[in-house]
Write a protein that holds these residues in place. Structure first.
Motif, PDB file in Angstrom:
ATOM      1  N   GLN A  92     -22.929  26.486  16.380  1.00 35.64           N
ATOM      2  CA  GLN A  92     -24.197  26.085  15.771  1.00 35.64           C
ATOM      3  C   GLN A  92     -24.252  26.448  14.290  1.00 35.64           C
ATOM      4  O   GLN A  92     -24.757  25.686  13.459  1.00 35.64           O
ATOM      5  N   LEU A  93     -23.705  27.622  13.940  1.00 38.04           N
ATOM      6  CA  LEU A  93     -23.693  28.035  12.538  1.00 38.04           C
ATOM      7  C   LEU A  93     -22.782  27.131  11.715  1.00 38.04           C
ATOM      8  O   LEU A  93     -23.110  26.754  10.579  1.00 38.04           O
ATOM      9  N   LEU A  94     -21.639  26.749  12.268  1.00 38.88           N
ATOM     10  CA  LEU A  94     -20.744  25.832  11.555  1.00 38.88           C
ATOM     11  C   LEU A  94     -21.404  24.473  11.346  1.00 38.88           C
ATOM     12  O   LEU A  94     -21.194  23.816  10.317  1.00 38.88           O
ATOM     13  N   ARG A  95     -22.210  24.055  12.292  1.00 39.88           N
ATOM     14  CA  ARG A  95     -22.952  22.799  12.111  1.00 39.88           C
ATOM     15  C   ARG A  95     -23.938  22.912  10.950  1.00 39.88           C
ATOM     16  O   ARG A  95     -24.136  21.952  10.203  1.00 39.88           O
ATOM     17  N   LYS A  96     -24.547  24.083  10.814  1.00 39.10           N
ATOM     18  CA  LYS A  96     -25.438  24.310   9.675  1.00 39.10           C
ATOM     19  C   LYS A  96     -24.643  24.329   8.372  1.00 39.10           C
ATOM     20  O   LYS A  96     -25.119  23.884   7.329  1.00 39.10           O
ATOM     21  N   PHE A  97     -23.403  24.879   8.434  1.00 39.81           N
ATOM     22  CA  PHE A  97     -22.535  24.829   7.257  1.00 39.81           C
ATOM     23  C   PHE A  97     -22.289  23.376   6.837  1.00 39.81           C
ATOM     24  O   PHE A  97     -22.325  23.045   5.651  1.00 39.81           O
ATOM     25  N   LEU A  98     -22.025  22.516   7.814  1.00 40.59           N
ATOM     26  CA  LEU A  98     -21.769  21.103   7.522  1.00 40.59           C
ATOM     27  C   LEU A  98     -23.022  20.425   6.975  1.00 40.59           C
ATOM     28  O   LEU A  98     -22.958  19.622   6.033  1.00 40.59           O
ATOM     29  N   LYS A  99     -24.167  20.775   7.531  1.00 36.09           N
ATOM     30  CA  LYS A  99     -25.424  20.178   7.089  1.00 36.09           C
ATOM     31  C   LYS A  99     -25.764  20.581   5.663  1.00 36.09           C
ATOM     32  O   LYS A  99     -26.288  19.781   4.882  1.00 36.09           O
ATOM     33  N   LEU A 154     -20.320  18.335  14.585  1.00 35.35           N
ATOM     34  CA  LEU A 154     -19.168  19.227  14.655  1.00 35.35           C
ATOM     35  C   LEU A 154     -19.102  19.817  16.056  1.00 35.35           C
ATOM     36  O   LEU A 154     -20.101  20.317  16.583  1.00 35.35           O
ATOM     37  N   ASP A 155     -17.918  19.750  16.653  1.00 38.34           N
ATOM     38  CA  ASP A 155     -17.701  20.296  17.990  1.00 38.34           C
ATOM     39  C   ASP A 155     -16.448  21.161  17.987  1.00 38.34           C
ATOM     40  O   ASP A 155     -15.692  21.200  17.008  1.00 38.34           O
ATOM     41  N   ASP A 156     -16.246  21.835  19.093  1.00 43.09           N
ATOM     42  CA  ASP A 156     -15.112  22.747  19.233  1.00 43.09           C
ATOM     43  C   ASP A 156     -13.852  21.946  19.561  1.00 43.09           C
ATOM     44  O   ASP A 156     -13.344  21.970  20.686  1.00 43.09           O
ATOM     45  N   ASN A 157     -13.330  21.232  18.552  1.00 44.60           N
ATOM     46  CA  ASN A 157     -12.182  20.349  18.780  1.00 44.60           C
ATOM     47  C   ASN A 157     -11.253  20.386  17.577  1.00 44.60           C
ATOM     48  O   ASN A 157     -11.351  21.275  16.736  1.00 44.60           O
TER      49      ASN A 157
END
Length: 525
Positions: free
Chosen positions: A74-81, A97-100
């Motif tokens: 979730q934090l990495l998604r905020k990084f992307l946003k 962003l997903d764990d892939n």
């Protein structure tokens, strides 16, 4: 970043965000990747980013080991946003962003969040408070700025009185009348000065507006409690609904609760838990309130092993500031989730995560969150709820030393110890005993030293054990030598010292005697 967090002060959540994003940008390994028959340099996969950031957050005292992999995603998604990262084609602004193995990279510049200007209303109220009879500007001069202090309850009983001249004593009346307003101001002043001293900040106004402290709340929370220390509300309309209290009692005492005698279907406990969760998640504001968000977030920076007692003492005072209905809800909620997380008989409430993690993930945002969306809210709230679960009995009990300090202050006022120059009351400060502040390097060295001492003691127990068979003792010593060669060498610096341990039975097997029957030679010639 493992042991050092953002400094205490306003907008600490924003400072932590900048710190985490900077550490991620500097430390995240970059390398070449191939995707769709094309090579990309200086990039990383989502899996690699999750792995690296997950370890970083768990080792940071501001977030702790309770951080889950899903929270990291979730934090990495905020990084992307927020354009801290972008995908390999330069796209950002979404949370896709997903764990892939999707490829990402850093943009040319990583934007850091700016600090908003403090509101003029806060400055105005602070000025008004400074003009009251209790001058908080003197706290910076009188309060030590050491952070690694040890809060001593015994020492708080000793009040250091400033020297009063005989002339002032003669001119002052023997007993002054104290109004209810005076009593309330004393409560406000005492709790703020204690809190400032515990946290070691130069000014408490950096963390909380003094006018946000409601003395009536503190006095009520101190005086109206059950035998278990839980706040009792006079106005029952402010209490938890009866059906919520019954549901919480059911799960807190599972399976001993009388309410569970009539269960007739599987999954009843999950329905009860969902009922409780829905109620708390629908509250209009978190239990710690929006206005105290900055204060509690700052205390999260003391949540380190060598500052645990400081954090407990600070949280104990901060929770007294809450409106009585909020404090009561917090007490009952912490008691319930703490019991549930420790109850081995509690049925599984979620298919994938354990009970403790479920409690933290479910109730963290109804305990602490900001009025405005903050990207680190979930992680910070999870850290605080985890700590509250482990120490709620001590944090949410009434501090008796505070009552004693207020009574001594009031007695001091009654005796007329007041300056004649209209500069407010000369209120004595509590005394503390302090620990010497150490660096992170010294802390690590002390931790290693303590661990090595315990391991050395284990070796000594093996050496001195008389119950271990010789063969078993040899095996254990050989294993110990393999695992901790330096400690073993310190205990047995030479082969002679090692051999001396087995003097009674030599380590080298002696040549077996030849026990074969000798050939009998004939006596005849």
């Amino acid at each position: 970043m493992e042991r050092q967090g953002a400094p205490l002060g306003p907008y600490r959540a924003t400072k932590l965000w900048n710190e985490v994003t900077t550490s991620f940008r500097i430390g995240m390994p970059l390398r070449k990747h191939r995707q769709h028959l094309k090579k990309y340099s200086n990039c990383f996969t989502a899996v690699e980013a999750v792995d690296w950031l997950y370890d970083l957050l768990r080792s940071n005292s501001n977030f702790g080991p309770e951080v889950t992999r899903q929270q990291t995603i979730q934090l990495l998604r905020k990084f992307l946003k927020n354009h801290v990262i972008e995908d390999i084609k330069g796209r950002w602004g979404s949370e896709n962003l997903d764990d892939n193995n999707q490829l990402f990279r850093f943009p040319a510049t990583s934007p850091l969040k700016t600090f908003p200007q403090r509101h003029t209303e806060i400055k105005k109220t602070n000025t008004e408070y400074k003009d009251s009879i209790f001058k908080l500007r003197n706290l910076s001069r009188k309060t030590p700025k050491k952070r690694g202090l040890h809060f001593s309850q015994e020492n708080t009983e000793k009040i250091h009185h400033e020297r009063i001249t005989n002339e002032d004593q003669e001119n002052a009346p023997d007993n002054q009348e104290i109004s209810q307003e005076d009593v309330e101001e004393v409560w406000r002043y005492v709790i703020l000065i204690y809190l400032q001293t515990i946290l070691g900040v130069p000014s408490i106004e950096e963390l909380i507006n003094p006018n946000q402290v409601i003395p009536q709340y503190i006095m009520y929370n101190m005086a109206n409690t059950s035998k278990h220390g839980v706040v009792i509300l006079q106005d029952k309309s402010e209490d938890l609904p009866h059906w919520v209290l019954s549901a919480m009692k059911c799960l807190a005492n599972w399976p001993r609760s009388n309410d569970t005698n009539n269960l007739t279907y599987v999954g009843f406990e999950r329905d009860v838990f969902k009922t409780i969760a829905d109620y708390f998640l629908d509250l209009p504001e978190p239990l710690l309130t929006f206005e105290y968000y900055e204060l509690f977030v700052n205390i999260l920076g003391l949540l380190q092993p060598h500052l645990e007692r400081v954090a407990i003492s600070a949280l104990q005072l901060c929770c007294l500031l809450l409106p009585p209905p909020n404090r009561r809800k917090l007490q009952l909620l912490m008691r319930m989730i703490s019991r549930m997380s420790q109850n081995v008989d509690m049925p599984k409430l979620h298919e994938q995560i354990g009970t403790r993690s479920l409690m933290i993930n479910t109730f963290s945002r109804c305990v602490l969150c900001c009025a405005e969306e903050v990207d680190l809210d979930e992680l910070l709230a999870s850290r605080l709820v985890s700590f509250l679960m482990d120490h709620h009995q001590e944090i949410l009990q009434v501090p008796t030393y505070l009552q004693a300090a207020v009574e001594k202050h009031l007695d001091y006022i009654k005796k007329g110890h007041v300056k004649n120059h209209g500069d407010g009351l000369v209120v004595p400060l509590p005394t503390y005993s302090y620990c010497k502040q150490i660096s992170a390097k010294e802390f690590d060295e002390q931790k290693i030293s303590t661990s090595q001492a315990a391991i050395a003691e284990l070796l000594e127990n093996i050496v001195r054990s008389k119950s271990l068979p010789l063969k078993e003792k040899r095996r254990k010593l050989k294993q110990f030598q393999k695992e901790y060669p330096l400690i073993y060498q310190k205990r047995f610096p030479t082969t002679e010292s090692e051999a001396a341990l087995f003097d009674n039975k030599p380590t080298i097997k002696q040549t077996m005697l030849n026990l074969r029957n000798p050939k009998h030679h004939s006596l005849r010639y």
